[in-house]
Design a protein around this motif. Structure first.
Motif, mmCIF file in Angstrom:
data_model
loop_
_atom_site.group_PDB
_atom_site.id
_atom_site.type_symbol
_atom_site.label_atom_id
_atom_site.label_comp_id
_atom_site.label_asym_id
_atom_site.label_seq_id
_atom_site.Cartn_x
_atom_site.Cartn_y
_atom_site.Cartn_z
ATOM 1 N N SER A 51 33.714 63.548 74.862
ATOM 2 C CA SER A 51 33.491 64.980 74.935
ATOM 3 C C SER A 51 34.364 65.692 73.907
ATOM 4 O O SER A 51 35.348 65.145 73.405
ATOM 5 C CB SER A 51 33.799 65.498 76.340
ATOM 6 N N SER A 52 33.997 66.931 73.618
ATOM 7 C CA SER A 52 34.799 67.686 72.658
ATOM 8 C C SER A 52 35.858 68.532 73.347
ATOM 9 O O SER A 52 36.867 68.870 72.742
ATOM 10 C CB SER A 52 33.903 68.599 71.818
ATOM 11 N N ASN A 53 35.634 68.890 74.615
ATOM 12 C CA ASN A 53 36.565 69.792 75.268
ATOM 13 C C ASN A 53 37.856 69.105 75.710
ATOM 14 O O ASN A 53 38.955 69.493 75.293
ATOM 15 C CB ASN A 53 35.897 70.504 76.447
ATOM 16 N N ASP A 54 37.718 68.049 76.518
ATOM 17 C CA ASP A 54 38.930 67.400 77.003
ATOM 18 C C ASP A 54 39.079 65.953 76.536
ATOM 19 O O ASP A 54 40.007 65.258 76.948
ATOM 20 C CB ASP A 54 38.995 67.441 78.533
ATOM 21 N N GLY A 55 38.156 65.507 75.684
ATOM 22 C CA GLY A 55 38.266 64.153 75.151
ATOM 23 C C GLY A 55 37.919 63.060 76.133
ATOM 24 O O GLY A 55 38.235 61.890 75.890
ATOM 25 N N SER A 56 37.249 63.414 77.227
ATOM 26 C CA SER A 56 36.843 62.385 78.185
ATOM 27 C C SER A 56 35.915 61.374 77.516
ATOM 28 O O SER A 56 35.093 61.742 76.686
ATOM 29 C CB SER A 56 36.125 63.016 79.372
ATOM 30 N N THR A 57 36.073 60.122 77.890
ATOM 31 C CA THR A 57 35.257 59.062 77.303
ATOM 32 C C THR A 57 34.478 58.315 78.368
ATOM 33 O O THR A 57 34.920 58.205 79.522
ATOM 34 C CB THR A 57 36.115 58.070 76.507
ATOM 35 N N TYR A 58 33.341 57.786 77.964
ATOM 36 C CA TYR A 58 32.436 57.080 78.860
ATOM 37 C C TYR A 58 31.911 55.849 78.122
ATOM 38 O O TYR A 58 31.677 55.905 76.906
ATOM 39 C CB TYR A 58 31.267 57.985 79.263
ATOM 40 N N GLY A 65 36.351 48.120 78.041
ATOM 41 C CA GLY A 65 37.498 47.239 77.887
ATOM 42 C C GLY A 65 37.610 46.622 76.502
ATOM 43 O O GLY A 65 38.657 46.070 76.152
ATOM 44 N N ARG A 66 36.556 46.691 75.713
ATOM 45 C CA ARG A 66 36.576 46.142 74.349
ATOM 46 C C ARG A 66 36.466 47.235 73.293
ATOM 47 O O ARG A 66 37.038 47.106 72.208
ATOM 48 C CB ARG A 66 35.425 45.149 74.165
ATOM 49 N N PHE A 67 35.705 48.282 73.593
ATOM 50 C CA PHE A 67 35.481 49.372 72.640
ATOM 51 C C PHE A 67 36.271 50.602 73.083
ATOM 52 O O PHE A 67 36.383 50.881 74.282
ATOM 53 C CB PHE A 67 34.008 49.743 72.575
ATOM 54 N N THR A 68 36.772 51.345 72.111
ATOM 55 C CA THR A 68 37.494 52.586 72.392
ATOM 56 C C THR A 68 36.947 53.697 71.511
ATOM 57 O O THR A 68 36.921 53.564 70.285
ATOM 58 C CB THR A 68 38.995 52.426 72.142
ATOM 59 N N ASN A 69 36.523 54.754 72.159
ATOM 60 C CA ASN A 69 35.969 55.921 71.491
ATOM 61 C C ASN A 69 37.068 56.974 71.408
ATOM 62 O O ASN A 69 37.685 57.310 72.429
ATOM 63 C CB ASN A 69 34.787 56.431 72.327
ATOM 64 N N SER A 70 37.324 57.482 70.231
ATOM 65 C CA SER A 70 38.398 58.465 70.087
ATOM 66 C C SER A 70 38.019 59.461 69.000
ATOM 67 O O SER A 70 37.102 59.228 68.216
ATOM 68 C CB SER A 70 39.721 57.780 69.738
ATOM 69 N N ARG A 71 38.748 60.575 68.980
ATOM 70 C CA ARG A 71 38.490 61.550 67.929
ATOM 71 C C ARG A 71 39.788 62.068 67.360
ATOM 72 O O ARG A 71 40.777 62.196 68.079
ATOM 73 C CB ARG A 71 37.594 62.683 68.399
ATOM 74 N N ASP A 72 39.740 62.345 66.076
ATOM 75 C CA ASP A 72 40.867 62.971 65.383
ATOM 76 C C ASP A 72 40.373 64.329 64.917
ATOM 77 O O ASP A 72 39.643 64.428 63.926
ATOM 78 C CB ASP A 72 41.299 62.086 64.205
ATOM 79 N N LEU A 80 35.004 54.612 66.632
ATOM 80 C CA LEU A 80 34.683 53.620 67.651
ATOM 81 C C LEU A 80 35.395 52.333 67.263
ATOM 82 O O LEU A 80 34.968 51.631 66.347
ATOM 83 C CB LEU A 80 33.175 53.389 67.768
ATOM 84 N N GLN A 81 36.500 52.078 67.942
ATOM 85 C CA GLN A 81 37.250 50.847 67.713
ATOM 86 C C GLN A 81 36.612 49.743 68.537
ATOM 87 O O GLN A 81 36.499 49.869 69.768
ATOM 88 C CB GLN A 81 38.708 51.033 68.118
ATOM 89 N N MET A 82 36.210 48.687 67.878
ATOM 90 C CA MET A 82 35.505 47.599 68.555
ATOM 91 C C MET A 82 36.322 46.323 68.428
ATOM 92 O O MET A 82 36.533 45.823 67.315
ATOM 93 C CB MET A 82 34.113 47.404 67.937
ATOM 94 N N ASN A 83 36.805 45.837 69.552
ATOM 95 C CA ASN A 83 37.619 44.621 69.589
ATOM 96 C C ASN A 83 36.877 43.512 70.317
ATOM 97 O O ASN A 83 35.933 43.756 71.072
ATOM 98 C CB ASN A 83 38.948 44.899 70.278
ATOM 99 N N ASN A 84 37.345 42.292 70.094
ATOM 100 C CA ASN A 84 36.765 41.128 70.763
ATOM 101 C C ASN A 84 35.233 41.136 70.630
ATOM 102 O O ASN A 84 34.506 40.981 71.625
ATOM 103 C CB ASN A 84 37.171 41.087 72.234
ATOM 104 N N LEU A 85 34.785 41.309 69.421
ATOM 105 C CA LEU A 85 33.344 41.412 69.187
ATOM 106 C C LEU A 85 32.632 40.105 69.486
ATOM 107 O O LEU A 85 33.183 39.012 69.277
ATOM 108 C CB LEU A 85 33.086 41.848 67.744
ATOM 109 N N LYS A 86 31.419 40.242 69.971
ATOM 110 C CA LYS A 86 30.593 39.101 70.358
ATOM 111 C C LYS A 86 29.303 39.109 69.550
ATOM 112 O O LYS A 86 28.870 40.177 69.078
ATOM 113 C CB LYS A 86 30.263 39.193 71.851
ATOM 114 N N PRO A 87 28.667 37.967 69.403
ATOM 115 C CA PRO A 87 27.388 37.939 68.658
ATOM 116 C C PRO A 87 26.371 38.932 69.204
ATOM 117 O O PRO A 87 25.596 39.516 68.430
ATOM 118 C CB PRO A 87 26.924 36.495 68.829
ATOM 119 N N GLU A 88 26.387 39.165 70.496
ATOM 120 C CA GLU A 88 25.430 40.111 71.089
ATOM 121 C C GLU A 88 25.732 41.567 70.761
ATOM 122 O O GLU A 88 24.952 42.457 71.102
ATOM 123 C CB GLU A 88 25.342 39.924 72.609
#
Length: 126
Positions: A51-58, A65-72, A80-88
């Motif tokens: 979200s833009s107002n309070d930065g809530s993420t879904y 647990g693997r991806f992190t959505n953030s804004r600067d 979108l930080q993507m860790n522990n990526l899988k072929p899928e």
């Protein structure tokens, strides 16, 4: 609103990538930003929203647990930080913004978004 994604590429399983979503019109801070992906032969699916107002993420369960959505806000950029990526996780990744509003109220619904980037390809393969 003109969204542009970057940061895709080829990575081995277990690796990481960081996608960026920018708006050439410098209005990104006013919008909720959703991330979607579309794998070959599959429908486009929502994976996260910030979200833009309070930065809530879904997140959907498959990336939680693997991806992190953030804004600067200073850089007018969403990541979108993507860790522990899988072929899928291989897909074209898109960022999108709703026509109005900064909440993620309908973030799973493709029709809730009016603005889309061109997509960036992510390939996870050994």
């Amino acid at each position: 609103v003109q969204l542009v994604e970057s940061g895709g590429g080829l990575v081995q399983p277990g690796g990481s990538l960081r996608l960026s979503c920018r708006d050439s019109g410098s209005t990104l801070n006013y919008y909720a930003i959703g991330w979607f992906r579309q794998a070959p032969g599959k429908e486009r699916e929502a994976i996260s929203c910030i979200s833009s107002n309070d930065g809530s993420t879904y997140y959907v369960d498959s990336v939680k647990g693997r991806f992190t959505n953030s804004r600067d806000k200073a850089k007018n950029t969403v990541y979108l930080q993507m860790n522990n990526l899988k072929p899928e996780d291989t897909a074209v990744y898109y960022c999108a913004a709703p026509g109005i509003g900064g909440s993620c109220l309908e973030w799973l619904r493709i029709g809730a978004y009016d603005y889309w980037g061109q997509g960036t390809q992510v390939n996870v393969s050994s």
